[in-house]
Design an enzyme around this catalytic site. Structure first.
Site, mmCIF file in Angstrom:
data_model
loop_
_atom_site.group_PDB
_atom_site.id
_atom_site.type_symbol
_atom_site.label_atom_id
_atom_site.label_comp_id
_atom_site.label_asym_id
_atom_site.label_seq_id
_atom_site.Cartn_x
_atom_site.Cartn_y
_atom_site.Cartn_z
ATOM 1 N NE ARG A 53 29.975 33.125 25.500
ATOM 2 C CZ ARG A 53 30.064 31.858 25.073
ATOM 3 N NH1 ARG A 53 31.223 31.226 25.061
ATOM 4 N NH2 ARG A 53 28.999 31.223 24.639
ATOM 5 C CE1 TYR A 105 42.925 50.206 41.924
ATOM 6 C CE2 TYR A 105 42.005 48.067 41.376
ATOM 7 C CZ TYR A 105 41.866 49.429 41.486
ATOM 8 O OH TYR A 105 40.678 50.009 41.152
ATOM 9 C CG ASP A 177 48.434 45.734 37.710
ATOM 10 O OD1 ASP A 177 48.537 46.538 36.763
ATOM 11 O OD2 ASP A 177 47.439 45.677 38.460
ATOM 12 C CE LYS A 202 42.276 52.588 36.573
ATOM 13 N NZ LYS A 202 42.944 51.670 37.449
HETATM 14 C C1 LIG Z 1 42.566 50.448 38.017
HETATM 15 C C2 LIG Z 1 43.546 49.385 38.278
HETATM 16 C C3 LIG Z 1 43.191 48.034 38.129
HETATM 17 C C4 LIG Z 1 41.786 47.592 37.770
HETATM 18 O O1 LIG Z 1 41.374 48.021 36.514
HETATM 19 P P1 LIG Z 1 39.833 48.304 36.150
HETATM 20 O O2 LIG Z 1 39.866 48.567 34.690
HETATM 21 O O3 LIG Z 1 39.393 49.468 36.978
HETATM 22 O O4 LIG Z 1 39.057 47.066 36.502
HETATM 23 C C5 LIG Z 1 44.173 47.077 38.359
HETATM 24 N N1 LIG Z 1 45.428 47.425 38.717
HETATM 25 C C6 LIG Z 1 45.789 48.709 38.863
HETATM 26 C C7 LIG Z 1 47.190 49.044 39.262
HETATM 27 C C8 LIG Z 1 44.866 49.738 38.667
HETATM 28 O O5 LIG Z 1 45.228 51.014 38.831
#
Ligand SMILES: *Cc1c(COP(=O)(O)O)cnc(C)c1O
Length: 385
Positions: A53, A105, A177, A202
């Site tokens: 963990r 987001y 982000d 992504k």
């Molecule tokens: C998809 C996404 C997230 C969240 O990520 P997950 O892996 O789906 O939890 C956060 N910020 C942006 C810009 C995203 O496209």
């Protein structure tokens, strides 16, 4: 002689992620280490790894590689991008003021809005592309400035350097982000941010076959706090997913380049098509953030293209075959989505209107298929309108 990694290009460092990292057997790639717990020589002294963990070898390989690409002191890997964003909120005291980009987001806004009453956070959403609006929102002493650039889905560009200076002036930690571009195309820490957060799901993994997240910090005290909370809350990434994302990371620079080049070509052709009323792509000279994006990104503009068609957007979607109708972005396969109904459905209609997300906006994530094949698919679907 050990390599001087700081002199190596990003593509070299990415391709070498987890290579020659198997001291046990000399495997060319790091193995998947599934142990939940690790032997101690001494009851009072943990070894490098103690309990999975807290940290584990397969996770550590990926953390070191991503931190290296972002220019960070280190990285914490989480079970999803949202877990990574929630980890950052643990740095804040109760009652903290958070200023966030109004078009960040939808899932981020859902999380912030749910945490606010629990922890007494005051959340202010501001147009981060408008520096005077941002300064006004920051003034009373914010604890966190949360940016996302390019924003998703309208792909607006925030000046990370100028916004970070405003955030620091107010005493805030600045987090960006970086999911849409990844460190292959933009490195916010080099532009003044303190923290960079990304979904691994992504473009970093890039194959739409795992879910994960990462938080990188420039300062070791911030990193230690994040690591403390990661262990305390137990939201870390498991070894199989860490292995997959490490494999994906090796081809990230190549994929980011190819997908960006294809997206730029398609965006230009879409903008010139008489059935298309509007295209958002920061690589087009007509985009209001083009010059800024060209300056603060690595010369390319990412896989996302948003557009409005003249006519029924659903008819257009139904005509597409090479763009699969699904959420997510950045994978090797092209996807199409309607943000108002999908990724950004958790936002209120008013919040969506403020962020410029109409019900008919269509977002493309351009993959690795041949660009001419993708264009033929788009043309065929546009002809149905
Ligand atoms: C998809 C996404 C997230 C969240 O990520 P997950 O892996 O789906 O939890 C956060 N910020 C942006 C810009 C995203 O496209």
């Amino acid at each position: 002689m050990s390599r001087d990694r700081t002199r190596e290009a990003l593509a070299t460092r990415a391709a070498r992620a987890g290579i020659n990292a198997d001291p046990g057997h000399g495997g060319i790639v790091a193995p998947i280490n599934v142990a939940a717990t690790y032997l101690r020589d001494d009851a009072a002294i943990p070894g490098k790894f103690d309990y999975a963990r807290t940290n584990a070898p397969t996770r550590a390989v990926l953390a070191e590689a991503i931190a290296g690409l972002e220019g960070a002191e280190g990285a914490c890997l989480t079970a999803s991008g949202m877990a990574a964003i929630d980890l950052i909120l643990n740095l804040l005291p109760a009652g903290a003021r958070i200023v966030a980009a109004h078009d960040c987001y939808g899932g981020t806004q859902r999380l912030f809005n749910a945490r606010a009453p629990q922890r007494g956070f005051e959340i202010v959403y501001a147009d981060a592309t408008d520096l005077s609006a941002l300064e006004a929102a920051l003034k009373p002493g914010a604890a966190l400035l949360f940016l996302e650039t390019p924003s998703n889905p309208r792909l607006r560009i925030t000046d990370i350097e100028a916004a970070s200076a405003l955030g620091h002036g107010a005493g805030a930690l600045v987090a960006v982000d970086n999911t849409v571009l990844s460190p292959a195309l933009q490195r916010p820490l080099e532009l003044g941010a303190d923290i960079v957060v990304s979904s691994l799901t992504k473009i970093i993994n890039g194959h739409s076959d795992m879910v994960g997240g990462v938080v990188c910090a420039r300062d070791s005290a911030v990193l230690d706090d994040l690591a403390w909370w990661l262990n305390a809350s137990g939201t870390g990434l498991g070894p199989f997913d860490a292995f997959l994302a490490t494999r994906g990371l090796r081809t990230l620079p190549l994929r980011a380049r190819a997908q960006s080049d294809s997206a730029l070509e398609l965006a230009g052709r879409l903008a010139a098509h008489d059935r298309v009323s509007h295209v958002d792509y920061p690589g087009l000279a007509a985009h209001p953030g083009h010059a800024l994006a060209a300056r603060q990104q690595s010369g390319r503009f990412g896989p996302l293209v948003s557009l409005e068609v003249k006519g029924d957007a659903r008819r257009f979607l139904e005509g597409l075959e090479l763009f699969s109708l699904a959420q997510s972005l950045g994978g090797a396969e092209s996807l199409v989505s309607v943000p108002a109904l999908m990724t950004h459905a958790a936002m209120s209609p008013q919040a969506r209107a403020d962020a410029g997300i109409s019900d008919s906006l269509v977002r493309l994530s351009v993959g690795l298929e041949d660009g001419d094949d993708l264009w033929r698919d788009l043309e065929t679907a546009l002809a149905r309108l």
